[in-house]
Design an enzyme around this catalytic site. Structure first.
Site, PDB file in Angstrom:
ATOM      1  N   SER A 152      -0.020 -44.646 -27.992  1.00 20.66           N
ATOM      2  CA  SER A 152      -1.429 -44.590 -28.369  1.00 20.66           C
ATOM      3  C   SER A 152      -1.753 -45.747 -29.311  1.00 20.66           C
ATOM      4  O   SER A 152      -0.915 -46.140 -30.129  1.00 20.66           O
ATOM      5  CB  SER A 152      -1.727 -43.267 -29.083  1.00 20.66           C
ATOM      6  OG  SER A 152      -3.024 -43.290 -29.626  1.00 20.66           O
ATOM      7  N   TYR A 209       0.796 -37.709 -35.991  1.00 22.51           N
ATOM      8  CA  TYR A 209       0.708 -38.200 -34.600  1.00 22.51           C
ATOM      9  C   TYR A 209       0.822 -39.727 -34.563  1.00 22.51           C
ATOM     10  O   TYR A 209       1.586 -40.297 -33.778  1.00 22.51           O
ATOM     11  CB  TYR A 209      -0.615 -37.736 -33.988  1.00 22.51           C
ATOM     12  CG  TYR A 209      -0.898 -38.269 -32.603  1.00 22.51           C
ATOM     13  CD1 TYR A 209      -0.177 -37.803 -31.501  1.00 22.51           C
ATOM     14  CD2 TYR A 209      -1.890 -39.235 -32.379  1.00 22.51           C
ATOM     15  CE1 TYR A 209      -0.445 -38.282 -30.219  1.00 22.51           C
ATOM     16  CE2 TYR A 209      -2.158 -39.717 -31.109  1.00 22.51           C
ATOM     17  CZ  TYR A 209      -1.429 -39.239 -30.033  1.00 22.51           C
ATOM     18  OH  TYR A 209      -1.687 -39.718 -28.767  1.00 22.51           O
ATOM     19  N   LYS A 258       3.767 -42.093 -32.964  1.00 27.60           N
ATOM     20  CA  LYS A 258       3.521 -43.085 -31.902  1.00 27.60           C
ATOM     21  C   LYS A 258       3.924 -44.486 -32.379  1.00 27.60           C
ATOM     22  O   LYS A 258       4.426 -45.292 -31.576  1.00 27.60           O
ATOM     23  CB  LYS A 258       2.051 -43.058 -31.475  1.00 27.60           C
ATOM     24  CG  LYS A 258       1.655 -41.783 -30.724  1.00 27.60           C
ATOM     25  CD  LYS A 258       2.425 -41.568 -29.425  1.00 27.60           C
ATOM     26  CE  LYS A 258       1.789 -40.502 -28.545  1.00 27.60           C
ATOM     27  NZ  LYS A 258       2.619 -40.168 -27.362  1.00 27.60           N
TER      28      LYS A 258
HETATM   29  N1  LIG Z   1      -5.720 -37.801 -24.057  1.00 27.08           N
HETATM   30  C1  LIG Z   1      -5.888 -38.914 -24.774  1.00 27.08           C
HETATM   31  O1  LIG Z   1      -7.004 -39.320 -25.124  1.00 27.08           O
HETATM   32  C2  LIG Z   1      -4.685 -39.729 -25.189  1.00 27.08           C
HETATM   33  C3  LIG Z   1      -4.902 -40.889 -25.948  1.00 27.08           C
HETATM   34  C4  LIG Z   1      -3.811 -41.657 -26.315  1.00 27.08           C
HETATM   35  C5  LIG Z   1      -2.546 -41.276 -25.935  1.00 27.08           C
HETATM   36  N2  LIG Z   1      -2.355 -40.140 -25.214  1.00 27.08           N
HETATM   37  C6  LIG Z   1      -0.995 -39.773 -24.832  1.00 27.08           C
HETATM   38  O2  LIG Z   1      -0.939 -39.520 -23.445  1.00 27.08           O
HETATM   39  C7  LIG Z   1       0.055 -38.522 -23.170  1.00 27.08           C
HETATM   40  C8  LIG Z   1      -0.576 -37.383 -22.369  1.00 27.08           C
HETATM   41  O3  LIG Z   1      -1.693 -36.913 -23.074  1.00 27.08           O
HETATM   42  P1  LIG Z   1      -2.524 -35.653 -22.561  1.00 27.08           P
HETATM   43  O4  LIG Z   1      -3.862 -35.739 -23.210  1.00 27.08           O
HETATM   44  O5  LIG Z   1      -2.435 -35.542 -21.094  1.00 27.08           O
HETATM   45  O6  LIG Z   1      -1.696 -34.468 -23.243  1.00 27.08           O
HETATM   46  P2  LIG Z   1      -1.681 -32.889 -22.922  1.00 27.08           P
HETATM   47  O7  LIG Z   1      -2.785 -32.514 -21.998  1.00 27.08           O
HETATM   48  O8  LIG Z   1      -1.588 -32.217 -24.249  1.00 27.08           O
HETATM   49  O9  LIG Z   1      -0.294 -32.703 -22.151  1.00 27.08           O
HETATM   50  C9  LIG Z   1       0.891 -32.895 -22.848  1.00 27.08           C
HETATM   51  C10 LIG Z   1       2.025 -32.650 -21.887  1.00 27.08           C
HETATM   52  O10 LIG Z   1       3.265 -32.731 -22.626  1.00 27.08           O
HETATM   53  C11 LIG Z   1       4.048 -31.608 -22.276  1.00 27.08           C
HETATM   54  N3  LIG Z   1       5.001 -31.257 -23.311  1.00 27.08           N
HETATM   55  C12 LIG Z   1       4.764 -30.815 -24.565  1.00 27.08           C
HETATM   56  N4  LIG Z   1       5.910 -30.569 -25.186  1.00 27.08           N
HETATM   57  C13 LIG Z   1       6.910 -30.850 -24.287  1.00 27.08           C
HETATM   58  C14 LIG Z   1       8.313 -30.760 -24.323  1.00 27.08           C
HETATM   59  N5  LIG Z   1       8.955 -30.358 -25.425  1.00 27.08           N
HETATM   60  N6  LIG Z   1       9.014 -31.144 -23.214  1.00 27.08           N
HETATM   61  C15 LIG Z   1       8.379 -31.547 -22.105  1.00 27.08           C
HETATM   62  N7  LIG Z   1       7.042 -31.639 -22.015  1.00 27.08           N
HETATM   63  C16 LIG Z   1       6.324 -31.276 -23.098  1.00 27.08           C
HETATM   64  C17 LIG Z   1       3.052 -30.510 -22.009  1.00 27.08           C
HETATM   65  O11 LIG Z   1       3.690 -29.511 -21.226  1.00 27.08           O
HETATM   66  P3  LIG Z   1       3.497 -27.929 -21.437  1.00 27.08           P
HETATM   67  O12 LIG Z   1       2.479 -27.529 -20.422  1.00 27.08           O
HETATM   68  O13 LIG Z   1       4.857 -27.374 -21.167  1.00 27.08           O
HETATM   69  O14 LIG Z   1       3.048 -27.717 -22.847  1.00 27.08           O
HETATM   70  C18 LIG Z   1       1.992 -31.273 -21.244  1.00 27.08           C
HETATM   71  O15 LIG Z   1       2.333 -31.385 -19.890  1.00 27.08           O
HETATM   72  C19 LIG Z   1       0.598 -38.083 -24.529  1.00 27.08           C
HETATM   73  O16 LIG Z   1       1.780 -38.788 -24.835  1.00 27.08           O
HETATM   74  C20 LIG Z   1      -0.513 -38.489 -25.489  1.00 27.08           C
HETATM   75  O17 LIG Z   1      -0.053 -38.723 -26.806  1.00 27.08           O
HETATM   76  C21 LIG Z   1      -3.397 -39.350 -24.839  1.00 27.08           C
END
Ligand SMILES: NC(=O)c1ccc[n+]([C@@H]2O[C@H](COP(=O)([O-])OP(=O)(O)OC[C@H]3O[C@@H](n4cnc5c(N)ncnc54)[C@H](OP(=O)(O)O)[C@@H]3O)[C@@H](O)[C@H]2O)c1
Length: 267
Positions: A147, A166, A170
């Site tokens: 991020s 967070y 990152k």
């Molecule tokens: N959304 C944004 O705006 C944004 C911006 C910058 C960066 N990011 C990054 O993009 C990535 C995805 O974001 P997202 O918004 O799609 O997140 P999300 O909807 O919260 O999904 C997170 C995923 O990580 C899994 N997870 C959590 N703990 C885990 C573990 N111990 N082992 C394996 N899997 C695990 C969750 O699975 P469960 O279903 O099992 O909980 C879920 O599939 C992340 O790294 C986030 O930091 C997102």
């Protein structure tokens, strides 16, 4: 027949990676999830024979080693691209700024444990578990989904002072990626941290505090990027991320890249 493994594939950006990659029947897609019965990913896999659901928790070394063995059994040995996407945070402390961190070791561990476990320890264990497969792959690419919140220049430009744990996790991920890139360059393995942009992955109706928090974030982000209107959808983010991964070469290995494929356009 390119192969991809994605951690945290149950929902959000991870599941969208699986969906877009699965659309090409020549891809082999390994969806690593904590719960293989998660309804949305099971439904997706049921329509795509090239999607293989594999149980794996990135915060548990034994579990992620078993996931790598299961992946090896599916592909016959190699893996072309590893996408470490998993993330977890302590939502209750996301709005805390550094001066609000309490003199309370248990409270501070609660804030830092989840993002450190997924981004830092999970990033190491997942990468090391899948590395033998990547070494046998053709494309030799490892991607950690990071991020801009962990980028010092972006923090200076936007003035975002909260989400401390967070952002620190990152930032640590970005350093780990640079270390991997330095170590693995002689083997031709490319390692990159990739920011997916600001993406709407909330499932269902957003409660009022989330709506408010996102309005605050939008104003902060607009300090860095005045033309920003709001979040993008997972479909757009992942399409651009896959283009950036496609272009990844030794010249960009070790960097934090945006979904736009550079080190400046975070939105
Ligand atoms: N959304 C944004 O705006 C944004 C911006 C910058 C960066 N990011 C990054 O993009 C990535 C995805 O974001 P997202 O918004 O799609 O997140 P999300 O909807 O919260 O999904 C997170 C995923 O990580 C899994 N997870 C959590 N703990 C885990 C573990 N111990 N082992 C394996 N899997 C695990 C969750 O699975 P469960 O279903 O099992 O909980 C879920 O599939 C992340 O790294 C986030 O930091 C997102």
């Amino acid at each position: 027949m390119p192969s991809y493994a994605i951690t945290g594939a149950s929902k959000g950006i991870g599941r969208e990676f699986v969906r877009q990659l699965a659309a090409n029947p020549t891809n082999t897609v390994l969806a690593i999830v904590r719960d293989p019965d998660s309804p949305d990913i099971s439904e997706l896999a049921s329509h795509h024979p090239n999607v293989h659901i594999i149980q794996g928790d990135v915060t548990d070394p034994k579990s992620i080693l078993e996931a790598a063995s299961a992946a090896e059994a599916v592909t016959g040995g190699p893996l072309d691209v590893l996408i470490h996407n998993s993330n977890a945070v302590d939502m209750a402390s996301m709005s805390s700024t550094p001066t609000q961190i309490p003199f309370d070791s248990r409270a501070v561990r609660t804030m830092f444990d989840l993002p450190f476990s997924t981004a830092i320890y999970g990033g190491l264990w997942t990468t090391n578990a899948f590395l033998p497969l990547i070494e046998r792959g053709v494309r030799k690419k490892i991607v950690h989904i990071s991020s801009a919140m962990g980028d010092c220049a972006f923090i200076r430009k936007s003035g975002v002072s909260d989400a401390v744990a967070y952002a620190v996790a990152k930032a640590g991920m970005n350093v780990q990626v640079a270390k991997y890139a330095a170590e693995l360059a002689p083997k031709g393995i490319k390692v990159v941290a990739l920011s997916p942009g600001w993406v709407d992955t909330w499932e269902g109706e957003k409660p009022e505090p989330v709506v408010h928090a996102q309005q605050v974030m939008l104003k902060q982000f607009q300090t860095a990027e005045p033309t920003l209107k709001g979040q993008i959808q997972p479909e757009e983010s992942v399409k651009k991320c896959l283009q950036a991964i496609g272009h990844l070469d030794m010249g960009s290995s070790g960097l934090l890249l945006s979904h736009n494929g550079d080190t400046e356009r975070w939105f």
